[in-house]
Design a protein around this motif. Structure first.
Motif, PDB file in Angstrom:
ATOM      1  N   SER A 213       0.831  -1.203   0.000  1.00  0.00           N
ATOM      2  CA  SER A 213       0.000   0.000   0.000  1.00  0.00           C
ATOM      3  C   SER A 213       0.864   1.251   0.000  1.00  0.00           C
ATOM      4  CB  SER A 213      -0.928  -0.003   1.223  1.00  0.00           C
ATOM      5  OG  SER A 213      -1.739   1.140   1.243  1.00  0.00           O
ATOM      6  N   ALA A 214       1.915   1.236   0.808  1.00  0.00           N
ATOM      7  CA  ALA A 214       2.810   2.393   0.872  1.00  0.00           C
ATOM      8  C   ALA A 214       3.593   2.576  -0.418  1.00  0.00           C
ATOM      9  CB  ALA A 214       3.776   2.241   2.051  1.00  0.00           C
ATOM     10  N   HIS A 215       3.956   1.487  -1.079  1.00  0.00           N
ATOM     11  CA  HIS A 215       4.797   1.547  -2.266  1.00  0.00           C
ATOM     12  C   HIS A 215       4.017   1.717  -3.570  1.00  0.00           C
ATOM     13  CE1 HIS A 215       8.717  -0.453  -0.572  1.00  0.00           C
ATOM     14  NE2 HIS A 215       8.222   0.472   0.246  1.00  0.00           N
ATOM     15  N   THR A 216       2.698   1.656  -3.523  1.00  0.00           N
ATOM     16  CA  THR A 216       1.907   1.743  -4.750  1.00  0.00           C
ATOM     17  C   THR A 216       2.034   3.122  -5.393  1.00  0.00           C
ATOM     18  OG1 THR A 216       0.296   0.114  -3.982  1.00  0.00           O
ATOM     19  CG2 THR A 216      -0.419   1.606  -5.728  1.00  0.00           C
ATOM     20  N   PRO A 217       2.442   3.188  -6.659  1.00  0.00           N
ATOM     21  CA  PRO A 217       2.566   4.485  -7.331  1.00  0.00           C
ATOM     22  C   PRO A 217       1.220   5.190  -7.455  1.00  0.00           C
ATOM     23  CG  PRO A 217       3.736   2.767  -8.545  1.00  0.00           C
ATOM     24  CD  PRO A 217       2.906   2.074  -7.512  1.00  0.00           C
ATOM     25  N   VAL A 218       1.239   6.507  -7.439  1.00  0.00           N
ATOM     26  CA  VAL A 218       0.013   7.287  -7.593  1.00  0.00           C
ATOM     27  C   VAL A 218      -0.480   7.168  -9.027  1.00  0.00           C
ATOM     28  CG1 VAL A 218       0.637   8.906  -5.768  1.00  0.00           C
ATOM     29  CG2 VAL A 218       1.307   9.395  -8.131  1.00  0.00           C
ATOM     30  N   THR A 219      -1.780   7.292  -9.220  1.00  0.00           N
ATOM     31  CA  THR A 219      -2.353   7.113 -10.561  1.00  0.00           C
ATOM     32  C   THR A 219      -1.969   8.246 -11.514  1.00  0.00           C
ATOM     33  OG1 THR A 219      -4.395   8.181  -9.821  1.00  0.00           O
ATOM     34  CG2 THR A 219      -4.292   5.768  -9.684  1.00  0.00           C
ATOM     35  N   ASP A 220      -1.728   9.440 -10.966  1.00  0.00           N
ATOM     36  CA  ASP A 220      -1.394  10.586 -11.822  1.00  0.00           C
ATOM     37  C   ASP A 220       0.103  10.871 -11.848  1.00  0.00           C
ATOM     38  OD1 ASP A 220      -1.168  11.441  -9.196  1.00  0.00           O
ATOM     39  OD2 ASP A 220      -2.039  13.418  -9.573  1.00  0.00           O
ATOM     40  N   PHE A 221       0.920   9.825 -11.733  1.00  0.00           N
ATOM     41  CA  PHE A 221       2.365  10.037 -11.626  1.00  0.00           C
ATOM     42  C   PHE A 221       2.949  10.776 -12.829  1.00  0.00           C
ATOM     43  CE2 PHE A 221       2.085   6.057 -13.967  1.00  0.00           C
ATOM     44  CZ  PHE A 221       3.131   6.125 -14.876  1.00  0.00           C
ATOM     45  N   ARG A 222       2.347  10.615 -14.002  1.00  0.00           N
ATOM     46  CA  ARG A 222       2.894  11.273 -15.198  1.00  0.00           C
ATOM     47  C   ARG A 222       2.756  12.795 -15.136  1.00  0.00           C
ATOM     48  NH1 ARG A 222       4.176   8.261 -19.695  1.00  0.00           N
ATOM     49  NH2 ARG A 222       3.752   6.012 -19.559  1.00  0.00           N
ATOM     50  N   THR A 223       1.800  13.276 -14.353  1.00  0.00           N
ATOM     51  CA  THR A 223       1.606  14.721 -14.254  1.00  0.00           C
ATOM     52  C   THR A 223       2.362  15.331 -13.078  1.00  0.00           C
ATOM     53  OG1 THR A 223      -0.382  14.560 -12.856  1.00  0.00           O
ATOM     54  CG2 THR A 223      -0.694  14.440 -15.248  1.00  0.00           C
ATOM     55  N   ARG A 224       2.952  14.510 -12.241  1.00  0.00           N
ATOM     56  CA  ARG A 224       3.707  15.020 -11.098  1.00  0.00           C
ATOM     57  C   ARG A 224       5.042  15.596 -11.561  1.00  0.00           C
ATOM     58  NH1 ARG A 224       1.864  13.548  -5.908  1.00  0.00           N
ATOM     59  NH2 ARG A 224      -0.306  12.833  -6.138  1.00  0.00           N
ATOM     60  N   ASP A 225       5.551  16.545 -10.808  1.00  0.00           N
ATOM     61  CA  ASP A 225       6.823  17.180 -11.153  1.00  0.00           C
ATOM     62  C   ASP A 225       7.950  16.161 -11.288  1.00  0.00           C
ATOM     63  OD1 ASP A 225       5.555  19.597 -11.090  1.00  0.00           O
ATOM     64  OD2 ASP A 225       6.342  20.208  -9.138  1.00  0.00           O
ATOM     65  N   GLU A 226       7.893  15.109 -10.463  1.00  0.00           N
ATOM     66  CA  GLU A 226       8.985  14.135 -10.458  1.00  0.00           C
ATOM     67  C   GLU A 226       9.144  13.428 -11.798  1.00  0.00           C
ATOM     68  OE1 GLU A 226       8.357  14.949  -6.171  1.00  0.00           O
ATOM     69  OE2 GLU A 226       7.072  14.759  -7.935  1.00  0.00           O
ATOM     70  N   ALA A 227       8.051  13.278 -12.552  1.00  0.00           N
ATOM     71  CA  ALA A 227       8.163  12.645 -13.863  1.00  0.00           C
ATOM     72  C   ALA A 227       9.040  13.495 -14.786  1.00  0.00           C
ATOM     73  CB  ALA A 227       6.787  12.437 -14.482  1.00  0.00           C
ATOM     74  N   GLY A 228       8.834  14.806 -14.769  1.00  0.00           N
ATOM     75  CA  GLY A 228       9.656  15.706 -15.571  1.00  0.00           C
ATOM     76  C   GLY A 228      11.079  15.778 -15.065  1.00  0.00           C
ATOM     77  N   ILE A 229      11.234  15.762 -13.741  1.00  0.00           N
ATOM     78  CA  ILE A 229      12.578  15.802 -13.153  1.00  0.00           C
ATOM     79  C   ILE A 229      13.367  14.562 -13.573  1.00  0.00           C
ATOM     80  CG2 ILE A 229      13.853  15.659 -10.969  1.00  0.00           C
ATOM     81  CD1 ILE A 229      11.593  17.368  -9.726  1.00  0.00           C
ATOM     82  N   TYR A 230      12.709  13.418 -13.561  1.00  0.00           N
ATOM     83  CA  TYR A 230      13.381  12.171 -13.927  1.00  0.00           C
ATOM     84  C   TYR A 230      13.807  12.213 -15.400  1.00  0.00           C
ATOM     85  CZ  TYR A 230      14.471   7.175 -13.770  1.00  0.00           C
ATOM     86  OH  TYR A 230      15.121   5.958 -13.803  1.00  0.00           O
ATOM     87  N   ARG A 231      12.886  12.637 -16.273  1.00  0.00           N
ATOM     88  CA  ARG A 231      13.211  12.728 -17.707  1.00  0.00           C
ATOM     89  C   ARG A 231      14.396  13.669 -17.935  1.00  0.00           C
ATOM     90  NH1 ARG A 231       9.421  10.689 -21.314  1.00  0.00           N
ATOM     91  NH2 ARG A 231       7.321  10.283 -20.497  1.00  0.00           N
ATOM     92  N   ASN A 232      14.379  14.822 -17.285  1.00  0.00           N
ATOM     93  CA  ASN A 232      15.454  15.803 -17.468  1.00  0.00           C
ATOM     94  C   ASN A 232      16.781  15.319 -16.894  1.00  0.00           C
ATOM     95  OD1 ASN A 232      13.771  17.634 -18.803  1.00  0.00           O
ATOM     96  ND2 ASN A 232      13.152  18.638 -16.897  1.00  0.00           N
ATOM     97  N   LEU A 233      16.709  14.546 -15.808  1.00  0.00           N
ATOM     98  CA  LEU A 233      17.926  13.978 -15.227  1.00  0.00           C
ATOM     99  C   LEU A 233      18.622  13.066 -16.238  1.00  0.00           C
ATOM    100  CD1 LEU A 233      19.889  13.021 -13.005  1.00  0.00           C
ATOM    101  CD2 LEU A 233      18.101  11.448 -12.234  1.00  0.00           C
ATOM    102  N   ILE A 234      17.827  12.211 -16.888  1.00  0.00           N
ATOM    103  CA  ILE A 234      18.418  11.288 -17.865  1.00  0.00           C
ATOM    104  C   ILE A 234      18.978  12.063 -19.055  1.00  0.00           C
ATOM    105  CG2 ILE A 234      17.991   9.289 -19.317  1.00  0.00           C
ATOM    106  CD1 ILE A 234      17.843   8.877 -16.204  1.00  0.00           C
ATOM    107  N   LYS A 235      18.260  13.077 -19.515  1.00  0.00           N
ATOM    108  CA  LYS A 235      18.751  13.896 -20.625  1.00  0.00           C
ATOM    109  C   LYS A 235      20.052  14.593 -20.254  1.00  0.00           C
ATOM    110  CE  LYS A 235      14.210  14.771 -22.691  1.00  0.00           C
ATOM    111  NZ  LYS A 235      13.165  15.795 -22.963  1.00  0.00           N
ATOM    112  N   PHE A 236      20.131  15.080 -19.014  1.00  0.00           N
ATOM    113  CA  PHE A 236      21.348  15.739 -18.533  1.00  0.00           C
ATOM    114  C   PHE A 236      22.538  14.784 -18.597  1.00  0.00           C
ATOM    115  CE2 PHE A 236      24.101  15.919 -14.734  1.00  0.00           C
ATOM    116  CZ  PHE A 236      24.809  17.087 -15.013  1.00  0.00           C
TER     117      PHE A 236
END
Length: 324
Positions: A213-236
């Motif tokens: 229950s604690a580890h279940t990802p949120v349903t709107d994870f793609r709209t969270r800031d962390e999704a963009g941060i992760y993508r930009n981290l890999i691009k960096f």
């Protein structure tokens, strides 16, 4: 301070000059065999995507990156690992600084002083109760018993549910790869009497349900800031010349049988695959690598048996070579 996880990781980030590195949370820290003459483990418990992003950028702001493994686990998008915009306080890795202003300390100053005045020290001994419960449950499953025992152990979680204190206590089980040795318990203390199987199984199922229950990802994870941060981290990293690989770390069968029926676990894995394809880098999943419980210290962290296998196979799968 010698026992503080942040002091440990900040010193490592400052002092290491190894271009080949693995970043992430306790799932990464649980693989000390990453540490070799040509590779360094920079994982530590409770690392969020925001913290990983800051640590990667700081570390490779002073050296050119080489082979870089970035954690790609579904639970990084669980609610307890996400923060509202503006809530994140940047970490300070410099050596000369006032520790009372560090985000991980300043909210606990009253508690620190209370503990110090009451006990004369602040060293906290980590609990192994949940690891022991997990181990007992696996032994019960291995012991010849009615068929219902296996069904009880592998019971599916109830839909929904809210993470409770048990989940919070189990999210950062692993310690840094080189923690101080714990003092042995006094031999005069008698171990608790074994509990009936049914009670142990009930506790184990409650533990697993809270964990998932604690580890279940949120349903709107793609709209969270962390999704963009992760993508930009890999691009960096890619733009900096790194050979990047996304790695999904293994969990045991008790974890998998519950997580695999929850849609968002798979959706987050698909997100990581997309990021890998966009950047022309490998995504390697060890999600179901081990069924043998002797490879784990608990439900989602490998132990001294699983670590050398995982470290070797991850580098080989990611970068087409094996290092020991």
């Amino acid at each position: 301070m010698p026992h503080d996880n942040f002091e440990w990781i900040s010193a490592r980030l400052r002092n290491s000059t190894q271009p080949n590195a693995a970043f992430g949370d306790s799932h990464v820290a649980a693989v000390p065999d990453y540490n070799t003459a040509d590779f360094v483990n920079l994982g530590i418990g409770a690392t969020t995507i925001r913290k990983m992003d800051q640590r990667v950028r700081y570390y490779f702001g002073k050296i050119k990156p080489g082979d870089v493994i970035i954690q790609a686990d579904p639970h990084l998008f669980a609610e307890y690992r996400l923060q509202a915009r503006g809530d994140y306080v940047p970490e300070n890795y410099s050596e000369p600084r006032l520790r009372i202003f560090d985000p991980q300390h300043r909210g606990f100053m009253l508690g620190y002083w209370s503990a110090f005045l009451a006990k004369g020290q602040l060293v906290k001994k980590e609990t192994t109760a949940y690891d022991q419960l997990w181990g007992t449950a696996n032994k019960l499953q291995e012991t010849p018993s009615p068929a219902t025992r296996n069904d009880q152990l592998m019971a599916k979680p109830q839909a929904g549910g809210t993470p409770g204190p048990l989940a919070e206590a189990t999210t950062n089980i692993s310690t840094p790869p080189t923690p101080p040795a714990a003092s042995p318990s006094p031999t005069s203390i008698e171990p608790p009497a074994p509990e009936p199987d049914s009670e142990t199984l009930a506790k184990f199922n409650a533990f697993m349900d809270y964990e998932i229950s604690a580890h279940t990802p949120v349903t709107d994870f793609r709209t969270r800031d962390e999704a963009g941060i992760y993508r930009n981290l890999i691009k960096f990293l890619v733009s900096s010349g790194a050979r990047v690989c996304l790695v999904n770390y293994p969990v045991d069968r008790h974890y998998r049988v519950r997580a695999d029926v929850i849609r968002t676990f798979n959706e987050v894995r698909e997100f990581y695959k997309e990021v890998a394809r966009e950047n022309h880098i490998p995504y390697v999943s060890f999600w179901d690598r081990f069924d043998d419980p002797s490879m784990f210290q608990n439900t989602d962290h490998v132990n001294q048996n699983g670590s050398p296998i995982l470290a070797k196979e991850a580098r080989q799968a990611c970068f087409d070579h094996s290092k020991s």
